[in-house]
Each structure stands twice: as C-alpha cells, then as structure tokens.
Write an enzyme that holds these catalytic residues in place. Structure first.
Site, PDB file in Angstrom:
ATOM      1  N   ARG A  20       0.899  -1.290   0.028  1.00  0.00           N
ATOM      2  CA  ARG A  20      -0.030  -0.154   0.037  1.00  0.00           C
ATOM      3  C   ARG A  20       0.772   1.359  -0.330  1.00  0.00           C
ATOM      4  O   ARG A  20       0.530   2.348  -0.818  1.00  0.00           O
ATOM      5  CB  ARG A  20      -1.002  -0.096   1.220  1.00  0.00           C
ATOM      6  CG  ARG A  20      -1.909  -1.139   1.035  1.00  0.00           C
ATOM      7  CD  ARG A  20      -2.895  -1.021   2.311  1.00  0.00           C
ATOM      8  NE  ARG A  20      -1.977  -1.523   3.483  1.00  0.00           N
ATOM      9  CZ  ARG A  20      -2.415  -1.160   4.769  1.00  0.00           C
ATOM     10  NH1 ARG A  20      -3.309  -0.454   5.043  1.00  0.00           N
ATOM     11  NH2 ARG A  20      -1.602  -1.438   5.764  1.00  0.00           N
ATOM     12  N   ASN A  38      -5.907  -2.734   2.552  1.00  0.00           N
ATOM     13  CA  ASN A  38      -5.924  -4.131   2.667  1.00  0.00           C
ATOM     14  C   ASN A  38      -7.518  -4.776   2.489  1.00  0.00           C
ATOM     15  O   ASN A  38      -8.290  -4.324   3.474  1.00  0.00           O
ATOM     16  CB  ASN A  38      -5.173  -4.497   3.765  1.00  0.00           C
ATOM     17  CG  ASN A  38      -3.726  -4.379   3.628  1.00  0.00           C
ATOM     18  OD1 ASN A  38      -3.232  -4.359   2.620  1.00  0.00           O
ATOM     19  ND2 ASN A  38      -2.978  -4.657   4.816  1.00  0.00           N
TER      20      ASN A  38
END
Length: 93
Positions: A20, A38
């Site tokens: 990320r 996520n």
C-alpha cells in the site's frame, strides 16, 4: 486525455510487504487520487483516479508486481465511479 477512475483488486503476496505504501508513492508520483486498502481475503484494493494515461501507468506498474517484496499473482480491474470526492491518494485501514 480524459479523467477516469479504475478499481483494482490485487492478489498474491501483497499484504505485510509495503504494497500500500509503495502504491501510494507511485500514484502520487503520477498525480493520481484514490486509495489502497488491505482486504480481509488477503488482497489489496486500489482505486486510482486521474488522467487516463497516468491511471494506465499505475495499473501496468501493479501488474508488473508493484514493490520488489511483493508477488502479484492476479489483478482484476474495472471502471469505477467513487461515491466520494477523492482529493489525494491515501492508505485506508
């Protein structure tokens, strides 16, 4: 080029490897807005909005595996119409 939004789901070894964070860095470098998040199934969801060519560059980068520590097995993408105004590229929890 026109502005577009794309949503992508990335599968493989993509959690716990900085995916990320590096996606956020790459998206910001390309001038995109959106987020990386996520998911409970172990995938990462990415929404990317901006110039069509820049969104395509991010998707290509994701398909090529993103950060070196990750392993991308599969990526699914589709056009997206966010229900909110995205002003930057963030990491969501």
């Amino acid at each position: 080029m026109s502005n577009v939004c794309t949503i992508a789901w990335i599968y493989g070894r993509v959690q716990g490897v900085g995916f990320r964070y590096t996606t956020q860095h790459e998206a910001q470098r390309l001038g995109l807005t959106g987020y990386a998040k996520n998911m409970d199934d172990g995938s990462v969801e990415v929404v990317a909005c901006g110039d069509e060519a820049q969104v395509e560059k991010l998707i290509k980068w994701l398909k090529e595996g993103g950060p070196r520590s990750a392993r991308v097995d599969k990526i699914l993408t589709e056009p997206h119409s966010p229900h909110e105004t995205l002003t930057d590229f963030s990491i969501r929890y």
